[in-house]
Design a protein around this motif. Structure first.
Motif, mmCIF file in Angstrom:
data_model
loop_
_atom_site.group_PDB
_atom_site.id
_atom_site.type_symbol
_atom_site.label_atom_id
_atom_site.label_comp_id
_atom_site.label_asym_id
_atom_site.label_seq_id
_atom_site.Cartn_x
_atom_site.Cartn_y
_atom_site.Cartn_z
ATOM 1 N N VAL A 33 15.975 26.152 -67.902
ATOM 2 C CA VAL A 33 15.059 26.012 -69.039
ATOM 3 C C VAL A 33 14.070 27.173 -69.049
ATOM 4 N N GLY A 34 13.502 27.489 -67.913
ATOM 5 C CA GLY A 34 12.565 28.608 -67.835
ATOM 6 C C GLY A 34 13.210 29.922 -68.224
ATOM 7 N N HIS A 35 14.434 30.128 -67.782
ATOM 8 C CA HIS A 35 15.141 31.381 -68.062
ATOM 9 C C HIS A 35 15.548 31.494 -69.532
ATOM 10 N N TYR A 36 16.127 30.446 -70.076
ATOM 11 C CA TYR A 36 16.690 30.521 -71.430
ATOM 12 C C TYR A 36 15.748 30.085 -72.543
ATOM 13 N N LEU A 37 14.874 29.135 -72.268
ATOM 14 C CA LEU A 37 14.003 28.606 -73.329
ATOM 15 C C LEU A 37 12.563 29.071 -73.201
ATOM 16 N N GLY A 38 12.155 29.433 -71.993
ATOM 17 C CA GLY A 38 10.801 29.941 -71.811
ATOM 18 C C GLY A 38 9.958 29.079 -70.897
ATOM 19 N N ILE A 39 8.891 29.677 -70.434
ATOM 20 C CA ILE A 39 8.016 29.048 -69.445
ATOM 21 C C ILE A 39 7.327 27.790 -69.994
ATOM 22 N N MET A 40 7.027 27.766 -71.279
ATOM 23 C CA MET A 40 6.359 26.583 -71.842
ATOM 24 C C MET A 40 7.280 25.364 -71.800
ATOM 25 N N TYR A 41 8.554 25.551 -72.093
ATOM 26 C CA TYR A 41 9.504 24.450 -72.003
ATOM 27 C C TYR A 41 9.689 24.023 -70.546
ATOM 28 N N GLN A 42 9.665 24.981 -69.635
ATOM 29 C CA GLN A 42 9.773 24.660 -68.214
ATOM 30 C C GLN A 42 8.567 23.827 -67.765
ATOM 31 N N LEU A 43 7.395 24.193 -68.218
ATOM 32 C CA LEU A 43 6.186 23.432 -67.901
ATOM 33 C C LEU A 43 6.268 22.017 -68.477
ATOM 34 N N GLN A 44 6.763 21.894 -69.698
ATOM 35 C CA GLN A 44 6.894 20.572 -70.319
ATOM 36 C C GLN A 44 7.908 19.710 -69.569
ATOM 37 N N LEU A 45 8.954 20.329 -69.032
ATOM 38 C CA LEU A 45 9.918 19.581 -68.233
ATOM 39 C C LEU A 45 9.270 19.097 -66.933
ATOM 40 N N CYS A 46 8.447 19.924 -66.343
ATOM 41 C CA CYS A 46 7.712 19.529 -65.142
ATOM 42 C C CYS A 46 6.776 18.356 -65.447
ATOM 43 N N GLU A 47 6.099 18.413 -66.580
ATOM 44 C CA GLU A 47 5.211 17.319 -66.982
ATOM 45 C C GLU A 47 6.002 16.034 -67.215
ATOM 46 N N THR A 48 7.194 16.156 -67.778
ATOM 47 C CA THR A 48 8.064 14.998 -67.966
ATOM 48 C C THR A 48 8.395 14.377 -66.615
ATOM 49 N N ARG A 49 8.763 15.213 -65.666
ATOM 50 C CA ARG A 49 9.093 14.724 -64.321
ATOM 51 C C ARG A 49 7.909 13.986 -63.709
#
Length: 98
Positions: A33-49
């Motif tokens: 997600v961080g690589h293909y969609l960007g750091i903001m989406y990666q952060l949102q995935l972390c928040e989901t977790r």
């Protein structure tokens, strides 16, 4: 080439992202997600977790899936070409789920 329906891709992505967020597949998905969609989406995935771990999982799953569907819908509306990579991420993540 298969036709990718953006709403279906967004729904499948949301479902798989939330399913993976509380498993070992999270680590692979987070990097992708961080690589293909960007750091903001990666952060949102972390928040989901974190939310899934902090709340009663059954209650949080639906809210998180809805939030991810909306995010991915918006992503696909603004960047339709992202459907192909998102579909590949969904497929790969599904294969990594327990």
């Amino acid at each position: 080439m298969a036709v990718l329906h953006p709403r279906r891709v967004a729904w499948e992505g949301a479902r798989i992202f939330v399913s993976a967020a509380n498993t070992d597949a999270y680590w692979w998905l987070s990097d992708a997600v961080g690589h293909y969609l960007g750091i903001m989406y990666q952060l949102q995935l972390c928040e989901t977790r974190l939310r899934l771990q902090a709340e009663a999982e059954a209650e949080a799953v639906y809210a998180e899936a809805g939030a991810w569907r909306a995010r991915l819908d918006e992503l696909l509306d603004t960047h339709p070409a992202a459907a192909a990579i998102l579909t590949q991420m969904i497929s790969e993540t599904t294969s990594r789920l327990p």
